[in-house]
Design a protein around this motif. Structure first.
Motif, PDB file in Angstrom:
ATOM      1  N   LYS A 197      49.265  49.232  41.730  1.00  0.00           N
ATOM      2  CA  LYS A 197      48.461  50.370  42.177  1.00  0.00           C
ATOM      3  C   LYS A 197      47.175  49.886  42.839  1.00  0.00           C
ATOM      4  CE  LYS A 197      46.140  54.582  40.541  1.00  0.00           C
ATOM      5  NZ  LYS A 197      45.867  55.447  39.373  1.00  0.00           N
ATOM      6  N   GLY A 198      46.527  48.920  42.202  1.00  0.00           N
ATOM      7  CA  GLY A 198      45.297  48.376  42.769  1.00  0.00           C
ATOM      8  C   GLY A 198      45.525  47.713  44.114  1.00  0.00           C
ATOM      9  N   PHE A 199      46.591  46.934  44.230  1.00  0.00           N
ATOM     10  CA  PHE A 199      46.886  46.265  45.496  1.00  0.00           C
ATOM     11  C   PHE A 199      47.195  47.279  46.592  1.00  0.00           C
ATOM     12  CE2 PHE A 199      48.140  42.446  42.830  1.00  0.00           C
ATOM     13  CZ  PHE A 199      47.020  41.708  43.200  1.00  0.00           C
ATOM     14  N   GLU A 200      47.875  48.352  46.233  1.00  0.00           N
ATOM     15  CA  GLU A 200      48.190  49.386  47.219  1.00  0.00           C
ATOM     16  C   GLU A 200      46.929  50.065  47.734  1.00  0.00           C
ATOM     17  OE1 GLU A 200      50.867  51.971  45.195  1.00  0.00           O
ATOM     18  OE2 GLU A 200      52.600  50.632  45.374  1.00  0.00           O
ATOM     19  N   ILE A 201      45.944  50.237  46.867  1.00  0.00           N
ATOM     20  CA  ILE A 201      44.690  50.864  47.274  1.00  0.00           C
ATOM     21  C   ILE A 201      43.850  49.918  48.116  1.00  0.00           C
ATOM     22  CG2 ILE A 201      42.526  51.877  46.441  1.00  0.00           C
ATOM     23  CD1 ILE A 201      44.043  52.770  43.942  1.00  0.00           C
ATOM     24  N   GLY A 202      43.970  48.604  47.841  1.00  0.00           N
ATOM     25  CA  GLY A 202      43.192  47.656  48.627  1.00  0.00           C
ATOM     26  C   GLY A 202      42.529  46.537  47.846  1.00  0.00           C
ATOM     27  N   ALA A 203      42.918  46.342  46.577  1.00  0.00           N
ATOM     28  CA  ALA A 203      42.356  45.229  45.803  1.00  0.00           C
ATOM     29  C   ALA A 203      42.844  43.900  46.389  1.00  0.00           C
ATOM     30  CB  ALA A 203      42.776  45.341  44.344  1.00  0.00           C
ATOM     31  N   ASP A 204      42.010  42.876  46.292  1.00  0.00           N
ATOM     32  CA  ASP A 204      42.371  41.561  46.805  1.00  0.00           C
ATOM     33  C   ASP A 204      42.885  40.632  45.718  1.00  0.00           C
ATOM     34  OD1 ASP A 204      41.358  41.524  49.766  1.00  0.00           O
ATOM     35  OD2 ASP A 204      39.749  42.459  48.622  1.00  0.00           O
ATOM     36  N   ASP A 205      42.449  40.858  44.483  1.00  0.00           N
ATOM     37  CA  ASP A 205      42.873  39.983  43.395  1.00  0.00           C
ATOM     38  C   ASP A 205      42.608  40.688  42.075  1.00  0.00           C
ATOM     39  OD1 ASP A 205      43.885  37.813  42.096  1.00  0.00           O
ATOM     40  OD2 ASP A 205      42.244  36.444  42.598  1.00  0.00           O
ATOM     41  N   TYR A 206      43.215  40.170  41.002  1.00  0.00           N
ATOM     42  CA  TYR A 206      43.042  40.690  39.651  1.00  0.00           C
ATOM     43  C   TYR A 206      42.645  39.564  38.713  1.00  0.00           C
ATOM     44  CZ  TYR A 206      44.729  45.530  39.728  1.00  0.00           C
ATOM     45  OH  TYR A 206      44.839  46.880  39.919  1.00  0.00           O
ATOM     46  N   VAL A 207      41.783  39.896  37.760  1.00  0.00           N
ATOM     47  CA  VAL A 207      41.477  38.990  36.655  1.00  0.00           C
ATOM     48  C   VAL A 207      41.673  39.782  35.368  1.00  0.00           C
ATOM     49  CG1 VAL A 207      39.700  37.635  35.489  1.00  0.00           C
ATOM     50  CG2 VAL A 207      39.857  37.595  37.986  1.00  0.00           C
ATOM     51  N   ILE A 208      42.531  39.265  34.501  1.00  0.00           N
ATOM     52  CA  ILE A 208      42.864  39.968  33.259  1.00  0.00           C
ATOM     53  C   ILE A 208      41.894  39.576  32.148  1.00  0.00           C
ATOM     54  CG2 ILE A 208      44.681  40.438  31.567  1.00  0.00           C
ATOM     55  CD1 ILE A 208      45.358  41.378  34.369  1.00  0.00           C
ATOM     56  N   LYS A 209      41.344  40.569  31.463  1.00  0.00           N
ATOM     57  CA  LYS A 209      40.480  40.325  30.307  1.00  0.00           C
ATOM     58  C   LYS A 209      41.327  39.979  29.088  1.00  0.00           C
ATOM     59  CE  LYS A 209      37.021  43.771  31.740  1.00  0.00           C
ATOM     60  NZ  LYS A 209      36.353  45.020  31.351  1.00  0.00           N
ATOM     61  N   PRO A 210      40.818  39.095  28.213  1.00  0.00           N
ATOM     62  CA  PRO A 210      39.611  38.276  28.380  1.00  0.00           C
ATOM     63  C   PRO A 210      39.861  37.155  29.382  1.00  0.00           C
ATOM     64  CG  PRO A 210      40.733  37.666  26.367  1.00  0.00           C
ATOM     65  CD  PRO A 210      41.489  38.834  26.928  1.00  0.00           C
ATOM     66  N   PHE A 211      38.854  36.821  30.153  1.00  0.00           N
ATOM     67  CA  PHE A 211      39.020  35.803  31.191  1.00  0.00           C
ATOM     68  C   PHE A 211      37.965  34.720  31.036  1.00  0.00           C
ATOM     69  CE2 PHE A 211      36.507  39.351  32.898  1.00  0.00           C
ATOM     70  CZ  PHE A 211      35.314  38.713  33.194  1.00  0.00           C
ATOM     71  N   SER A 212      38.223  33.600  31.683  1.00  0.00           N
ATOM     72  CA  SER A 212      37.271  32.499  31.686  1.00  0.00           C
ATOM     73  C   SER A 212      36.258  32.725  32.804  1.00  0.00           C
ATOM     74  CB  SER A 212      38.002  31.174  31.924  1.00  0.00           C
ATOM     75  OG  SER A 212      37.097  30.161  32.317  1.00  0.00           O
ATOM     76  N   PRO A 213      34.958  32.780  32.484  1.00  0.00           N
ATOM     77  CA  PRO A 213      33.944  32.948  33.535  1.00  0.00           C
ATOM     78  C   PRO A 213      33.998  31.834  34.580  1.00  0.00           C
ATOM     79  CG  PRO A 213      32.973  33.367  31.383  1.00  0.00           C
ATOM     80  CD  PRO A 213      34.348  32.803  31.142  1.00  0.00           C
ATOM     81  N   ARG A 214      34.349  30.621  34.142  1.00  0.00           N
ATOM     82  CA  ARG A 214      34.436  29.512  35.092  1.00  0.00           C
ATOM     83  C   ARG A 214      35.575  29.737  36.083  1.00  0.00           C
ATOM     84  NH1 ARG A 214      33.144  26.810  30.250  1.00  0.00           N
ATOM     85  NH2 ARG A 214      31.180  25.640  30.356  1.00  0.00           N
ATOM     86  N   GLU A 215      36.702  30.227  35.581  1.00  0.00           N
ATOM     87  CA  GLU A 215      37.827  30.521  36.471  1.00  0.00           C
ATOM     88  C   GLU A 215      37.452  31.637  37.447  1.00  0.00           C
ATOM     89  OE1 GLU A 215      42.383  32.326  36.398  1.00  0.00           O
ATOM     90  OE2 GLU A 215      41.445  31.646  34.524  1.00  0.00           O
ATOM     91  N   LEU A 216      36.749  32.654  36.944  1.00  0.00           N
ATOM     92  CA  LEU A 216      36.317  33.746  37.804  1.00  0.00           C
ATOM     93  C   LEU A 216      35.416  33.225  38.913  1.00  0.00           C
ATOM     94  CD1 LEU A 216      36.106  36.760  38.473  1.00  0.00           C
ATOM     95  CD2 LEU A 216      34.223  36.908  36.819  1.00  0.00           C
ATOM     96  N   MET A 217      34.499  32.303  38.582  1.00  0.00           N
ATOM     97  CA  MET A 217      33.613  31.741  39.596  1.00  0.00           C
ATOM     98  C   MET A 217      34.400  30.981  40.658  1.00  0.00           C
ATOM     99  SD  MET A 217      30.613  32.796  38.967  1.00  0.00           S
ATOM    100  CE  MET A 217      31.382  34.256  38.249  1.00  0.00           C
ATOM    101  N   LYS A 218      35.443  30.278  40.242  1.00  0.00           N
ATOM    102  CA  LYS A 218      36.279  29.549  41.202  1.00  0.00           C
ATOM    103  C   LYS A 218      36.956  30.515  42.164  1.00  0.00           C
ATOM    104  CE  LYS A 218      35.610  25.256  40.078  1.00  0.00           C
ATOM    105  NZ  LYS A 218      34.951  24.323  41.045  1.00  0.00           N
ATOM    106  N   ARG A 219      37.438  31.627  41.648  1.00  0.00           N
ATOM    107  CA  ARG A 219      38.076  32.623  42.511  1.00  0.00           C
ATOM    108  C   ARG A 219      37.072  33.204  43.501  1.00  0.00           C
ATOM    109  NH1 ARG A 219      42.994  35.808  39.748  1.00  0.00           N
ATOM    110  NH2 ARG A 219      43.595  34.299  38.167  1.00  0.00           N
TER     111      ARG A 219
END
Length: 228
Positions: free
Chosen positions: A90-112
């Protein structure tokens, strides 16, 4: 150039951690705790990337994304505790570019974030459009008048970009909407008049008697005014 990120997250403990990592990387950040705040901030500032939580009270992340996509193709990374495929689709259809699932690593999020910013902004050479004492800088999405930066919203920048590129040409409201915001724009065509009025207040010496952004009654608008 300092990239600016809009972080939309209603859980303060999460937003505090993510904000800390964002500022540590040297990026600017603005935080919204709900969808209403997010849309207000996005409408009044320029952001290079949005981190958008889905589950929020009031206006949820999907609705915020829909509104953003009406005027901007800024990269959006969704933050969600939902792992179902249908929610991601649904998010991709609306226009999202990527997803991060909680709980997530802040370091990984920064890399993205780094990957998106490098791919979308760093690989494009700077183009500067000039007219009289105005200069529009594409890489930083900023406008200078007599060397002083003028704050623009994302919608204003996209419209100015089209006007600078088509200097001397009369453009109808419909053409401006299509060129600046795309065929999927769902706002009223008269919204362009409001954008034009705000832009004139920022670029004209006397907005009530414009010399740069001229109305051609019955036809549209022309950027360049009496110089063309």
């Amino acid at each position: 150039m300092v990239y600016k990120i809009l972080l939309v997250e209603d859980q303060k403990e999460i937003s505090d951690i993510v904000m800390k990592y964002i500022t540590k990387e040297g990026y600017g950040v603005a935080v919204a705790s709900n969808g209403f705040e997010a849309l207000e901030l996005f409408g009044n500032q320029i952001f290079h990337l949005v981190l958008l939580d889905i589950m929020m009270p009031g206006v949820n992340g999907f609705e915020v994304l829909k509104e953003i996509r009406k005027i901007s193709d800024v990269p959006v990374i969704m933050l969600t505790a939902k792992q179902e495929e249908i929610d991601r689709l649904k998010g991709f259809e609306i226009g999202a570019d990527d997803y991060v699932i909680k709980p997530f690593s802040p370091r990984e999020l920064m890399k993205r974030i780094q990957v998106f910013l490098k791919r979308i902004y760093n690989e494009t050479d700077e183009i500067v459009y000039h007219f009289k004492d105005l200069s529009l800088h594409t890489k930083g999405m900023k406008l200078l008048k007599n060397g002083n930066e003028i704050t623009l919203t994302t919608a204003e920048y996209k419209l100015l970009f089209v006007l600078f590129k088509n200097k001397g040409q009369i453009l109808t409201r419909e053409q401006l909407i299509t060129l600046a915001y795309g065929h999927d724009y769902e706002g009223y065509d008269r919204n362009i008049d409001s954008f034009i009025k705000r832009i004139r207040q920022k670029i004209e010496d006397d907005p009530k008697t414009p010399k740069i952004l001229i109305t051609k009654y019955g036809a549209g608008y022309i950027f360049g005014g009496e110089e063309i």
